[in-house]
Design a protein around this motif. Structure first.
Motif, mmCIF file in Angstrom:
data_model
loop_
_atom_site.group_PDB
_atom_site.id
_atom_site.type_symbol
_atom_site.label_atom_id
_atom_site.label_comp_id
_atom_site.label_asym_id
_atom_site.label_seq_id
_atom_site.Cartn_x
_atom_site.Cartn_y
_atom_site.Cartn_z
ATOM 1 N N GLU A 142 0.478 -1.015 -0.601
ATOM 2 C CA GLU A 142 -0.090 -0.438 0.379
ATOM 3 C C GLU A 142 1.347 1.188 0.018
ATOM 4 O O GLU A 142 -0.064 2.232 -0.474
ATOM 5 C CB GLU A 142 -1.120 -0.048 1.356
ATOM 6 C CG GLU A 142 -2.549 -0.316 0.807
ATOM 7 C CD GLU A 142 -2.795 -1.329 2.775
ATOM 8 O OE1 GLU A 142 -2.800 0.416 2.216
ATOM 9 O OE2 GLU A 142 -3.524 -1.933 3.331
ATOM 10 N N LYS B 172 -6.142 -0.593 15.717
ATOM 11 C CA LYS B 172 -6.703 0.164 14.571
ATOM 12 C C LYS B 172 -5.349 1.284 14.087
ATOM 13 O O LYS B 172 -5.562 1.667 13.652
ATOM 14 C CB LYS B 172 -6.691 2.024 15.976
ATOM 15 C CG LYS B 172 -7.532 1.881 16.793
ATOM 16 C CD LYS B 172 -8.891 1.719 15.518
ATOM 17 C CE LYS B 172 -10.593 1.463 16.481
ATOM 18 N NZ LYS B 172 -11.131 0.610 16.082
ATOM 19 N N GLU C 42 -5.886 -0.859 11.102
ATOM 20 C CA GLU C 42 -6.766 0.143 9.969
ATOM 21 C C GLU C 42 -5.764 0.826 9.560
ATOM 22 O O GLU C 42 -6.377 1.186 8.556
ATOM 23 C CB GLU C 42 -8.063 0.307 11.108
ATOM 24 C CG GLU C 42 -9.215 -1.129 11.720
ATOM 25 C CD GLU C 42 -10.480 0.084 12.184
ATOM 26 O OE1 GLU C 42 -10.787 0.098 11.611
ATOM 27 O OE2 GLU C 42 -10.507 -0.706 13.003
ATOM 28 N N VAL C 43 -5.650 2.141 10.250
ATOM 29 C CA VAL C 43 -4.911 3.035 9.425
ATOM 30 C C VAL C 43 -4.139 3.097 8.586
ATOM 31 O O VAL C 43 -3.916 3.939 7.846
ATOM 32 C CB VAL C 43 -4.658 4.071 10.978
ATOM 33 C CG1 VAL C 43 -3.727 4.986 9.983
ATOM 34 C CG2 VAL C 43 -6.162 4.701 11.913
ATOM 35 N N SER D 228 -10.743 -4.367 7.517
ATOM 36 C CA SER D 228 -10.068 -2.988 6.516
ATOM 37 C C SER D 228 -9.854 -4.093 4.886
ATOM 38 O O SER D 228 -8.946 -2.963 4.373
ATOM 39 C CB SER D 228 -9.204 -2.073 7.175
ATOM 40 O OG SER D 228 -7.949 -2.851 7.381
ATOM 41 N N MET E 269 5.509 16.235 12.789
ATOM 42 C CA MET E 269 4.682 16.741 11.571
ATOM 43 C C MET E 269 5.635 17.041 10.816
ATOM 44 O O MET E 269 5.268 17.443 9.350
ATOM 45 C CB MET E 269 3.523 17.612 11.856
ATOM 46 C CG MET E 269 2.183 16.463 13.185
ATOM 47 S SD MET E 269 2.385 16.210 15.037
ATOM 48 C CE MET E 269 2.478 18.025 15.587
ATOM 49 N N ALA E 270 6.884 17.971 11.239
ATOM 50 C CA ALA E 270 7.409 19.522 10.534
ATOM 51 C C ALA E 270 8.643 17.697 10.137
ATOM 52 O O ALA E 270 9.161 18.803 9.238
ATOM 53 C CB ALA E 270 7.739 20.174 11.681
ATOM 54 N N LEU F 34 -1.000 5.985 18.516
ATOM 55 C CA LEU F 34 -1.501 5.458 17.283
ATOM 56 C C LEU F 34 -1.780 6.985 16.643
ATOM 57 O O LEU F 34 -2.174 6.832 15.451
ATOM 58 C CB LEU F 34 -3.165 5.626 17.533
ATOM 59 C CG LEU F 34 -3.914 5.566 16.462
ATOM 60 C CD1 LEU F 34 -4.217 4.285 15.257
ATOM 61 C CD2 LEU F 34 -5.688 5.281 17.085
ATOM 62 N N ALA F 35 -1.451 8.048 17.414
ATOM 63 C CA ALA F 35 -1.079 9.342 16.700
ATOM 64 C C ALA F 35 -0.347 9.694 15.618
ATOM 65 O O ALA F 35 -0.664 10.102 13.979
ATOM 66 C CB ALA F 35 -1.552 10.690 17.846
ATOM 67 N N THR G 14 -1.291 7.400 12.090
ATOM 68 C CA THR G 14 -1.915 8.271 11.596
ATOM 69 C C THR G 14 -1.540 9.315 10.843
ATOM 70 O O THR G 14 -1.235 9.218 9.364
ATOM 71 C CB THR G 14 -3.553 8.205 12.731
ATOM 72 O OG1 THR G 14 -3.690 8.044 13.021
ATOM 73 C CG2 THR G 14 -4.479 8.858 11.690
ATOM 74 N N TRP G 15 -0.433 10.317 11.112
ATOM 75 C CA TRP G 15 -0.231 11.523 10.666
ATOM 76 C C TRP G 15 0.768 10.360 9.640
ATOM 77 O O TRP G 15 0.804 11.316 8.487
ATOM 78 C CB TRP G 15 0.705 12.347 11.695
ATOM 79 C CG TRP G 15 0.918 13.407 11.104
ATOM 80 C CD1 TRP G 15 2.586 13.359 10.377
ATOM 81 C CD2 TRP G 15 0.877 14.339 10.091
ATOM 82 N NE1 TRP G 15 2.504 14.361 9.746
ATOM 83 C CE2 TRP G 15 1.628 15.166 9.909
ATOM 84 C CE3 TRP G 15 -0.480 14.800 10.455
ATOM 85 C CZ2 TRP G 15 1.086 16.496 9.354
ATOM 86 C CZ3 TRP G 15 -1.176 16.420 10.047
ATOM 87 C CH2 TRP G 15 -0.173 17.136 9.554
ATOM 88 N N LEU H 108 -1.275 8.666 7.103
ATOM 89 C CA LEU H 108 -2.216 9.669 5.571
ATOM 90 C C LEU H 108 -1.367 11.227 5.858
ATOM 91 O O LEU H 108 -1.678 11.253 4.395
ATOM 92 C CB LEU H 108 -3.298 10.516 6.719
ATOM 93 C CG LEU H 108 -4.022 9.623 7.567
ATOM 94 C CD1 LEU H 108 -5.531 10.625 8.436
ATOM 95 C CD2 LEU H 108 -5.366 8.751 6.608
ATOM 96 N N SER H 109 -0.371 10.873 5.562
ATOM 97 C CA SER H 109 0.851 11.813 4.665
ATOM 98 C C SER H 109 1.506 11.570 3.534
ATOM 99 O O SER H 109 2.074 11.652 2.291
ATOM 100 C CB SER H 109 2.140 12.389 5.476
ATOM 101 O OG SER H 109 1.809 13.137 7.240
ATOM 102 N N GLN I 128 -0.571 10.051 1.885
ATOM 103 C CA GLN I 128 -2.428 9.607 0.907
ATOM 104 C C GLN I 128 -2.429 11.066 0.162
ATOM 105 O O GLN I 128 -3.861 11.044 0.265
ATOM 106 C CB GLN I 128 -3.131 8.003 1.606
ATOM 107 C CG GLN I 128 -2.013 7.306 2.260
ATOM 108 C CD GLN I 128 -3.194 6.545 2.809
ATOM 109 O OE1 GLN I 128 -4.430 6.190 2.336
ATOM 110 N NE2 GLN I 128 -3.106 5.864 4.180
ATOM 111 N N ARG I 129 -2.276 12.303 0.899
ATOM 112 C CA ARG I 129 -2.519 13.239 0.143
ATOM 113 C C ARG I 129 -3.254 12.933 -0.740
ATOM 114 O O ARG I 129 -2.595 12.737 -1.762
ATOM 115 C CB ARG I 129 -1.506 14.067 0.765
ATOM 116 C CG ARG I 129 -0.942 14.650 1.660
ATOM 117 C CD ARG I 129 -0.001 15.391 2.398
ATOM 118 N NE ARG I 129 -0.617 16.005 3.228
ATOM 119 C CZ ARG I 129 0.253 17.728 3.817
ATOM 120 N NH1 ARG I 129 1.794 17.691 3.244
ATOM 121 N NH2 ARG I 129 -0.261 17.762 5.254
#
Lengths: 232, 232
Positions: free
Chosen positions: A71, A95, A98-99, A133, A171-172, A220-221, A224-225, A228-229, A231-232
């Protein structure tokens, strides 16, 4: 259509693992001729037809196979100190799968509250989440290992969650185009000595925002970050 | 130091709510003279000293107060169809409060699996999570409301999770500098008619990545993305 985890989908007739067979027989009460989805956890999704149903075994004929690519272009590894309450750690595994995660590594640290871990239970949670999922790839659940072993062959991007002011945020710091490993410490965090060792191994201490997060929430946070980063 | 939720911190001597009082007395067995942290959930953190402890009531003298600004410049609202299993929805509330959210709105949709919701339980979960993450602001937990009511006064950025190919991702669409509302449908998703109404109300259907996520997982993933995006 019901999905089953079947690690070996190479042959034309495959046998479901005991747990999956039990689920098909006792819970779903499937019959010969029923069509099922089969996932080997290594990218193969197959369509199967149940042919042999015995008391404890289920055989399926593989009607067609599809090999799906991984993926993510860049792998995501989460190293997490297991929580005292096993259910919280199992929740994280569910989770995260899943994510989207590639490898979960339970780590033993000075303040880790568990010395042992039921690896089979975590694997079962991961398999259930993969089916839930509808994924074809099952993330690796590594055995509980000490922090040192973790850093032996880590990817170029290495981070650890560190509760200290003035740190750059994940995130940075995170670049979505490269493999990454992030380590999350136990309640009470990594010790100074452990943080030193992590830095010594080229890992950067990063923040995950202002609030104090539980171990499993932080893990998890971060997962997730990173997922998802990509999959923008 | 133990933290307690005390909605009214205005006066010099404040009384803990019954549940908090019970926790202080029966569980923590605190005594007169003990110092405690007090949170009103509206930005005030106070240092208190227990003065009056009766059978069922606890009074604290407020020694000092600090008013903390809201955590986020832009508000984050999550509208979520409650899950069949209440624990999964409570889990979402706990984690969303930890990660950072301003308002959680349970919504009734055509396929929502619950017609009623124990609002008091959700509130209790939110308060516990606020204390756990040492926050001074308690997110609002709205009562269960129909989709229509939700859109009455929504912020400029309006999204809804929509399981369809070809949609822009939330990660591409969300601007962290503006208030936003995101709606997540039930298992089985919003109906076509509901999606139409959402679009009609200026909400954009967005994707959350390739995988099929449970309602509570999708809601938390979206909440995490929006909250962390503001903390880069």
């Amino acid at each position: 259509m019901h999905l089953f985890h079947c690690p070996d989908l190479a042959s034309d007739a495959v046998e479901l693992p005991p747990e999956e067979a039990h689920h098909a027989l006792a819970v779903l009460r499937l019959r010969a001729g029923d069509r099922v989805g089969l996932l080997d956890g290594r990218g193969t999704k197959a369509l199967g037809e149940l042919i042999g149903l015995a008391k404890r075994s289920v055989t399926a004929r593989v009607l067609e196979r599809r090999l799906l690519p991984p993926e993510r272009a860049a792998r995501i590894q989460l190293a997490v100190a297991p929580t005292k309450q096993m259910e919280r750690f199992e929740w994280f595994v569910e989770k995260a799968v899943e994510v989207g995660v590639d490898r979960i590594i339970p780590i033993r640290t000075e303040r880790t509250e568990r010395s042992a871990l039921r690896h089979d239970r975590l694997l079962r949670v991961a398999v259930a989440a993969m089916k839930q999922s509808q994924r074809a790839w099952l993330p690796e659940i590594a055995p509980l290992m000490p922090l040192e072993a973790l850093l032996a062959d880590a990817p170029a991007q290495r981070f650890f969650g560190w509760c200290q002011p003035g740190l750059r945020s994940l995130m940075a710091a995170y670049r979505a185009d490269g493999d990454a490993l992030l380590a999350i410490g136990p309640e009470g965090d990594f010790t100074e000595a452990e943080a030193e060792r992590l830095r010594g191994a080229g890992a950067e201490g990063v923040a995950l925002g202002a609030a104090r997060l539980r171990t499993e929430t932080a893990a998890l946070a971060a997962c997730t970050w990173m997922s998802l980063s990509q999959q923008r």
